[in-house]
Scaffold this motif. Sequence first.
Motif, PDB file in Angstrom:
ATOM      1  N   SER A   4       1.179  -0.764   0.030  1.00 23.66           N
ATOM      2  CA  SER A   4      -0.141   0.176  -0.557  1.00 23.66           C
ATOM      3  C   SER A   4       1.093   1.352   0.356  1.00 23.66           C
ATOM      4  CB  SER A   4      -0.688   0.168   0.985  1.00 23.66           C
ATOM      5  OG  SER A   4      -2.194   1.052   1.393  1.00 23.66           O
ATOM      6  N   GLY A   5       0.696   2.350  -0.770  1.00 22.97           N
ATOM      7  CA  GLY A   5       1.421   3.260  -1.310  1.00 22.97           C
ATOM      8  C   GLY A   5       2.519   3.591  -2.277  1.00 22.97           C
ATOM      9  N   THR A   6       2.383   2.717  -3.080  1.00 20.40           N
ATOM     10  CA  THR A   6       3.482   2.212  -3.902  1.00 20.40           C
ATOM     11  C   THR A   6       3.201   3.302  -4.752  1.00 20.40           C
ATOM     12  OG1 THR A   6       3.297   0.279  -3.336  1.00 20.40           O
ATOM     13  CG2 THR A   6       4.583   0.479  -5.875  1.00 20.40           C
ATOM     14  N   HIS A   7       2.246   3.570  -5.489  1.00 18.21           N
ATOM     15  CA  HIS A   7       1.586   4.538  -6.373  1.00 18.21           C
ATOM     16  C   HIS A   7       0.810   5.597  -5.852  1.00 18.21           C
ATOM     17  CE1 HIS A   7       2.602   0.544  -8.554  1.00 18.21           C
ATOM     18  NE2 HIS A   7       2.823   0.955  -8.745  1.00 18.21           N
ATOM     19  N   ASP A   8       1.158   6.851  -6.693  1.00 18.86           N
ATOM     20  CA  ASP A   8       1.016   8.208  -6.831  1.00 18.86           C
ATOM     21  C   ASP A   8      -0.451   8.255  -7.976  1.00 18.86           C
ATOM     22  OD1 ASP A   8      -0.369  10.478  -6.431  1.00 18.86           O
ATOM     23  OD2 ASP A   8       1.139  11.889  -5.869  1.00 18.86           O
ATOM     24  N   TRP A   9      -1.780   8.264  -7.865  1.00 18.82           N
ATOM     25  CA  TRP A   9      -2.330   8.216  -8.579  1.00 18.82           C
ATOM     26  C   TRP A   9      -2.183   9.643  -9.900  1.00 18.82           C
ATOM     27  CZ3 TRP A   9      -5.886  11.288 -11.065  1.00 18.82           C
ATOM     28  CH2 TRP A   9      -6.654  10.768 -12.432  1.00 18.82           C
ATOM     29  N   GLU A  10      -1.266  11.128  -8.939  1.00 16.17           N
ATOM     30  CA  GLU A  10      -1.241  11.849  -9.171  1.00 16.17           C
ATOM     31  C   GLU A  10      -0.098  12.308 -10.576  1.00 16.17           C
ATOM     32  OE1 GLU A  10      -3.240  14.932  -9.511  1.00 16.17           O
ATOM     33  OE2 GLU A  10      -4.647  13.469  -8.397  1.00 16.17           O
ATOM     34  N   LYS A  11       0.967  11.011 -10.367  1.00 15.23           N
ATOM     35  CA  LYS A  11       1.697  10.949 -11.043  1.00 15.23           C
ATOM     36  C   LYS A  11       1.570  10.342 -11.828  1.00 15.23           C
ATOM     37  CE  LYS A  11       5.970  11.946  -7.514  1.00 15.23           C
ATOM     38  NZ  LYS A  11       6.494  10.814  -7.119  1.00 15.23           N
ATOM     39  N   PHE A  12       0.605   9.445 -12.642  1.00 17.43           N
ATOM     40  CA  PHE A  12       0.284   7.912 -13.623  1.00 17.43           C
ATOM     41  C   PHE A  12       0.712   9.787 -15.067  1.00 17.43           C
ATOM     42  CE2 PHE A  12      -2.152   5.273 -11.204  1.00 17.43           C
ATOM     43  CZ  PHE A  12      -0.719   4.600 -10.654  1.00 17.43           C
ATOM     44  N   VAL A  13       0.597   9.265 -15.757  1.00 18.62           N
ATOM     45  CA  VAL A  13       0.743   9.986 -17.059  1.00 18.62           C
ATOM     46  C   VAL A  13       0.483   9.307 -18.595  1.00 18.62           C
ATOM     47  CG1 VAL A  13       3.399   9.144 -17.531  1.00 18.62           C
ATOM     48  CG2 VAL A  13       2.678  10.765 -18.896  1.00 18.62           C
ATOM     49  N   SER A  14      -0.583   9.445 -18.965  1.00 23.01           N
ATOM     50  CA  SER A  14      -1.674   8.850 -20.215  1.00 23.01           C
ATOM     51  C   SER A  14      -0.417   9.036 -21.644  1.00 23.01           C
ATOM     52  CB  SER A  14      -2.473  10.241 -20.216  1.00 23.01           C
ATOM     53  OG  SER A  14      -1.746  11.155 -20.949  1.00 23.01           O
ATOM     54  N   PRO A  15      -0.254   7.866 -22.664  1.00 22.72           N
ATOM     55  CA  PRO A  15       0.138   7.306 -23.608  1.00 22.72           C
ATOM     56  C   PRO A  15      -0.064   9.099 -24.125  1.00 22.72           C
ATOM     57  CG  PRO A  15      -1.127   6.123 -23.299  1.00 22.72           C
ATOM     58  CD  PRO A  15      -1.269   7.181 -22.104  1.00 22.72           C
ATOM     59  N   GLU A  16      -0.799   9.863 -24.223  1.00 21.43           N
ATOM     60  CA  GLU A  16      -0.766  10.859 -25.117  1.00 21.43           C
ATOM     61  C   GLU A  16       0.163  11.941 -23.966  1.00 21.43           C
ATOM     62  OE1 GLU A  16      -4.242   8.653 -25.646  1.00 21.43           O
ATOM     63  OE2 GLU A  16      -3.471   9.582 -23.625  1.00 21.43           O
ATOM     64  N   ASP A  17       0.035  11.846 -23.167  1.00 17.21           N
ATOM     65  CA  ASP A  17       0.684  13.215 -22.931  1.00 17.21           C
ATOM     66  C   ASP A  17       2.524  12.904 -23.021  1.00 17.21           C
ATOM     67  OD1 ASP A  17      -1.071  15.410 -21.493  1.00 17.21           O
ATOM     68  OD2 ASP A  17      -1.875  14.239 -20.178  1.00 17.21           O
ATOM     69  N   LEU A  18       2.662  11.628 -22.507  1.00 16.63           N
ATOM     70  CA  LEU A  18       4.007  10.867 -22.591  1.00 16.63           C
ATOM     71  C   LEU A  18       4.590  11.345 -24.388  1.00 16.63           C
ATOM     72  CD1 LEU A  18       6.479   9.718 -21.459  1.00 16.63           C
ATOM     73  CD2 LEU A  18       5.366   7.991 -21.537  1.00 16.63           C
ATOM     74  N   GLU A  19       4.018  11.288 -24.957  1.00 18.64           N
ATOM     75  CA  GLU A  19       4.658  11.288 -26.547  1.00 18.64           C
ATOM     76  C   GLU A  19       4.463  12.455 -26.749  1.00 18.64           C
ATOM     77  OE1 GLU A  19       2.684  10.194 -31.000  1.00 18.64           O
ATOM     78  OE2 GLU A  19       1.610   9.583 -29.555  1.00 18.64           O
ATOM     79  N   ARG A  20       3.543  13.607 -26.560  1.00 19.33           N
ATOM     80  CA  ARG A  20       4.082  14.532 -26.591  1.00 19.33           C
ATOM     81  C   ARG A  20       4.512  15.897 -26.028  1.00 19.33           C
ATOM     82  NH1 ARG A  20      -2.370  15.360 -26.168  1.00 19.33           N
ATOM     83  NH2 ARG A  20      -1.402  15.769 -23.951  1.00 19.33           N
ATOM     84  N   LEU A  21       5.383  15.234 -24.950  1.00 16.55           N
ATOM     85  CA  LEU A  21       6.514  14.979 -24.221  1.00 16.55           C
ATOM     86  C   LEU A  21       8.018  14.596 -24.751  1.00 16.55           C
ATOM     87  CD1 LEU A  21       7.595  16.417 -21.608  1.00 16.55           C
ATOM     88  CD2 LEU A  21       7.609  13.941 -20.361  1.00 16.55           C
TER      89      LEU A  21
END
Length: 336
Positions: free
Chosen positions: A253-270
């Motif tokens: 529990s606590g391994t992930h923070d949903w606010e830090k997830f990134v969509s494929p579209e945003d990652l591709e643009r970056l």
Amino acid sequence: MYSKKLARLAFGLLAESTLKCPLTRSVSSRVNAVRTPCSWTVCLHHRQKNPLSEGLTRLNVRTVSQTTLDPAEVRKFQAMASKWWDLQGEFAALHSMNDLRVPFIRDNLLNVHGIRQLGKPLAGLRILDVGCGGGVLSEPLGRLGADVRGIDPVEDSVQTAELHSSYDPDLRERVRYQACTLEELAEEELEGFHAVVASEVMEHLADLDAFASCCQQVLKPGGSLFITTINKTNLSYVFGIVAAEQLLRIVPSGTHDWEKFVSPEDLERLLESFGFYVEAIRGMMYNPLTGAWSWQQSTAINYALHAIKRKEEPQPGQVWAESENLDEPGRATNYS
């Protein structure tokens, strides 16, 4: 008994839900989405303007931090540094993921570079494994013949990786580990790697902009960037955090923070703003009943991405000079 019932329910809902989600893409496509203005930091020694990012807006995914390192994430993995090679423990899903991500990396590199040596298809290629942890991915890449450098800011994890690889004579000369951040390594390795791998790392970084800039710095022109990470969707919150962490206890529990997830579209643009083009994006699914991963059309939860650093960057004035000489060598076009 209850955990198995929950797993069946979660997996059934996941399979049904992902059928309604967007399909995977095998070629790069630009998505025109509204972005939030944000000032991003880049790798400290690469603050010069990137010609390939001219006119592209940076996406707002992380706060400004000047580093990829998140101290809170370091503390999480420090507590688990001795558990990397427990095949039934917290990292069991990562070991299982090798069945997908190792062939994904191998096959895409072979498509780019061709077969180097029978039995050691990645021989002669230098690969950087960012956030290597205990070497779960570094080792199989080394066995394929690659010269692998694994880096991780958690020194205890690096020691675990070094100890485990020392038992295999085939890895002693091929796989090396270093306790450092990506930006620290970028200061000494300019265009030194054929590939950079960041598997299940993006969702733990403090600054994606610094990450992309440093990857661009350490990769050779035409080099490959491989990423596996978690999409930022309602489904990823339900199954990646609520189910995986709180109900099924697949990861602590606590391994992930949903606010830090990134969509494929945003990652591709970056990545495109830092001189990459995305070659492939594929959806992935973990089955908690079998403990196995499989490729899926949907990228709603987990996905893998392969991007390539462009070989040539336009020099200042090059585009203008070429446009002036389209009609006749040595003569500018007259529009009057």
